[in-house]
Design an enzyme around this catalytic site. Structure first.
Site, mmCIF file in Angstrom:
data_model
loop_
_atom_site.group_PDB
_atom_site.id
_atom_site.type_symbol
_atom_site.label_atom_id
_atom_site.label_comp_id
_atom_site.label_asym_id
_atom_site.label_seq_id
_atom_site.Cartn_x
_atom_site.Cartn_y
_atom_site.Cartn_z
ATOM 1 N N ARG A 109 -6.782 -4.487 9.707
ATOM 2 C CA ARG A 109 -7.255 -3.885 8.454
ATOM 3 C C ARG A 109 -7.053 -4.902 7.330
ATOM 4 N NH1 ARG A 109 -4.104 -0.715 4.396
ATOM 5 N NH2 ARG A 109 -5.601 0.411 3.132
ATOM 6 N N HIS A 113 -8.764 -2.906 -2.667
ATOM 7 C CA HIS A 113 -7.302 -2.927 -2.653
ATOM 8 C C HIS A 113 -6.852 -3.573 -3.958
ATOM 9 C CE1 HIS A 113 -3.757 -2.599 0.329
ATOM 10 N NE2 HIS A 113 -3.238 -2.850 -0.853
ATOM 11 N N GLU A 115 -5.010 3.578 -1.776
ATOM 12 C CA GLU A 115 -4.002 4.156 -2.658
ATOM 13 C C GLU A 115 -4.462 4.290 -4.105
ATOM 14 O OE1 GLU A 115 -0.213 2.238 -2.257
ATOM 15 O OE2 GLU A 115 -0.067 2.697 -0.120
ATOM 16 N N ASN A 150 -1.210 6.278 4.046
ATOM 17 C CA ASN A 150 -0.142 5.281 3.950
ATOM 18 C C ASN A 150 1.156 6.028 3.720
ATOM 19 O OD1 ASN A 150 -2.172 3.409 4.090
ATOM 20 N ND2 ASN A 150 -1.797 2.506 2.072
ATOM 21 N N TYR A 184 5.430 5.590 3.362
ATOM 22 C CA TYR A 184 6.620 4.735 3.257
ATOM 23 C C TYR A 184 7.924 5.515 3.114
ATOM 24 C CZ TYR A 184 3.607 0.680 2.936
ATOM 25 O OH TYR A 184 2.689 -0.287 3.235
ATOM 26 N N GLU A 240 -1.119 2.355 6.700
ATOM 27 C CA GLU A 240 0.009 1.477 6.351
ATOM 28 C C GLU A 240 1.305 2.207 6.623
ATOM 29 O OE1 GLU A 240 0.228 -0.171 2.359
ATOM 30 O OE2 GLU A 240 -1.899 -0.711 2.446
HETATM 31 C C1 FCB Z 1 1.396 -0.212 -0.587
HETATM 32 C C2 FCB Z 1 0.261 -1.167 -0.817
HETATM 33 C C3 FCB Z 1 0.389 -2.475 -0.084
HETATM 34 C C4 FCB Z 1 1.816 -2.964 -0.081
HETATM 35 C C5 FCB Z 1 2.737 -1.889 0.409
HETATM 36 C C6 FCB Z 1 4.174 -2.303 0.506
HETATM 37 O O1 FCB Z 1 1.544 0.612 -1.696
HETATM 38 O O2 FCB Z 1 -0.950 -0.572 -0.425
HETATM 39 O O3 FCB Z 1 -0.492 -3.391 -0.652
HETATM 40 O O4 FCB Z 1 2.167 -3.431 -1.314
HETATM 41 O O5 FCB Z 1 2.659 -0.774 -0.436
#
Ligand code: FCB
Length: 477
Positions: free
Chosen positions: A92, A136, A181, A309, A311, A382
């Site tokens: 990607r 992006h 995002e 995405n 985290y 992500e």
């Molecule tokens: C996300 C972004 C990516 C990277 C990661 C850690 O928010 O999409 O570009 O910075 O975090």
């Protein structure tokens, strides 16, 4: 949202039996143009908002810029070979808007587009499925000068650009996601201003969010018209939002942040409406007068898949007299209308970004999208973690990053078992890169990059991931 009475069991997914993923599961890794390409002024490329922002004093750590980054623009064939060595099934990447359409208007810049044509050829030549992100975060600077995402016209410009890219690459690229995002573009770019273009105005952030989604809908229509076979989607960054206690006030704080972080995008894109409680929360910021008849129908143009995405989790509490918000979220705020909500840390293990490690939150997030919003195929576009790396005898051992991936892949598998149509997973990131306002100080890569000489070293997490791909799952741990 989690039940506050039973806090998430952080870390329980770290160990377990061998797991196999469904046949055809799309194993990949992700990057973004400005974070890796460099060659900022070559081949006709002109500045984006991130060039301007990173070159403005005080905006990025140590004044780091993406001018050179990982020099991927010049090293692309070697980098694709690296991907092939890891056995990636998909890659990607994002297309840099100011590289293929300098200035954000007019026809194609052939030299810029040729870079992506060659990249797609290299990928296909190695049996790697290309996955294109159209945006992006690198808005051409002249479009920002004309108002940026708070200006409605930017949405139309984005659709034109999307059409150019689909025309050029859509014969060989099957997967396109429009935005990466949009929450970050809108609320970090125009709300807190910690991302480009660095503006701080709550109403502008909300307008930007709307026009990003409008651009998404128009782009889906434009790409669909020229490439009916394409699989089209969007990537949103989602967080479970958990109240810090069982109090009604904390529950309301969680509702507000969930509305701004998640439902602001999920509801218009997948249901064609803004949530009523969000509209009420925003009353002191904007009357949403920028929303025109027909916009929500465009925004909710049917998709083929949704990218998530993931985290970390947000844990929040109601405003309290004398209590300071967490530094990262301090005014100017990325939470217009809800600036006083407190972000709480629970003392659980964190990454080098200070983001809490919470694999069960991924199961929760995927299940929620599936249960509340859509039957469409989902992809984790992500997921990953920054940790400090050291090179010892030419090798990088990164057990923390490896454990992060392992626990989140167990979570992804649990979501599939629970009935979520999860079709793929992209590790963030293929290689260390320019981490936006943090510059090169945060390393998310599975591959280490030595910025002095651009050497690449596959970390132990990369070798482990290659094994996961080979066996289509995880060994017992
Ligand atoms: C996300 C972004 C990516 C990277 C990661 C850690 O928010 O999409 O570009 O910075 O975090």
């Amino acid at each position: 949202m989690s039940n506050p009475a039973s806090p998430p069991a952080v870390g329980v997914l770290d160990e377990g039996p061998a797991l196999t993923f469904p046949p055809g599961f799309l194993w990949g890794a992700a990057t973004a143009a400005y974070q890796i390409e460099g060659a900022a002024t070559e081949g006709g490329r002109t500045p984006s908002i991130w060039d301007t922002f990173s070159h403005t004093e005080g905006r990025t750590v140590a004044g780091h810029t993406g001018d050179v980054a990982c020099d991927h623009y010049h090293r692309m064939p070697d980098d694709v070979r690296l991907m092939a060595d890891l056995g990636l099934r998909s890659y990607r990447f994002s297309v840099s808007w100011p590289r293929v359409q300098p200035g954000g208007a007019g026809g194609i810049n052939q030299e810029g587009m040729d870079f992506y044509r060659r990249l797609v050829d290299e990928l296909l030549g190695h049996g790697i499925e290309p996955w294109v992100t159209l945006y992006h975060w690198d808005l051409p600077q002249p479009l920002e000068d004309a108002g940026g995402w708070p200006a409605r016209d930017t949405a139309g410009r984005f659709a034109e650009y999307a059409h150019l890219v689909a025309d050029a690459l859509g014969d060989r690229v099957k997967y396109f996601t429009t935005l990466n995002e949009p929450w970050c573009s809108a609320f970090l770019g125009y709300g807190s201003g910690v991302h480009a273009p660095g503006r701080s105005d709550g109403a502008d952030a909300v307008r930007a969010g709307h026009h990003l989604m409008l651009g998404h809908g128009l782009a889906v229509q434009a790409v669909r018209a020229s490439r009916p076979q394409a699989q089209l989607g969007i990537t949103v960054n989602l967080y479970p939002v958990t109240p810090a206690s069982g109090s009604a006030a904390d529950a309301d704080a969680a509702r507000r942040i969930d509305a701004l972080a998640n439902r602001f995008f999920l509801d218009p894109v997948l249901r064609g409406a803004y949530p009523a409680d969000l509209v009420a929360d925003l009353r002191g910021v904007t009357d949403l007068g920028h929303v025109r008849d027909g916009d929500l129908a465009t925004i909710s143009t049917p998709l083929d898949m949704v990218g998530v995405n993931y985290y970390s989790r947000h844990v929040v509490a109601a405003p309290a007299e004398g209590a300071e918000p967490e530094p990262y979220w301090r005014a100017p705020s990325c939470w217009p209308g809800s600036e006083d909500v407190r972000f709480v840390t629970r003392g659980v293990p964190v990454t080098d970004m200070d983001w809490e490690i919470d694999a069960p939150g991924l199961v929760e997030t995927l299940e929620r999208v599936h249960r509340e919003y859509t039957d469409l195929p989902l992809y984790v576009t992500e997921n990953g973690s920054a940790f400090v790396d050291t090179v010892v005898d030419g090798e990088v051992d990164d057990p923390d990053r490896l454990a992060y991936f392992a626990s989140h892949l167990r979570a992804a598998h649990a979501a599939i078992e629970a009935g979520v149509p999860l079709k793929g997973y992209f590790a963030w990131s293929l290689m260390d890169n320019f981490e936006w306002a943090w510059g090169y100080t945060k390393r998310f890569g599975m591959v280490y990059v030595d910025y002095d000489n651009q050497a690449r070293i596959a970390k132990s997490s990369a070798r482990w991931y290659a094994d996961v791909i080979r066996r289509n799952g995880l060994a017992a741990q």
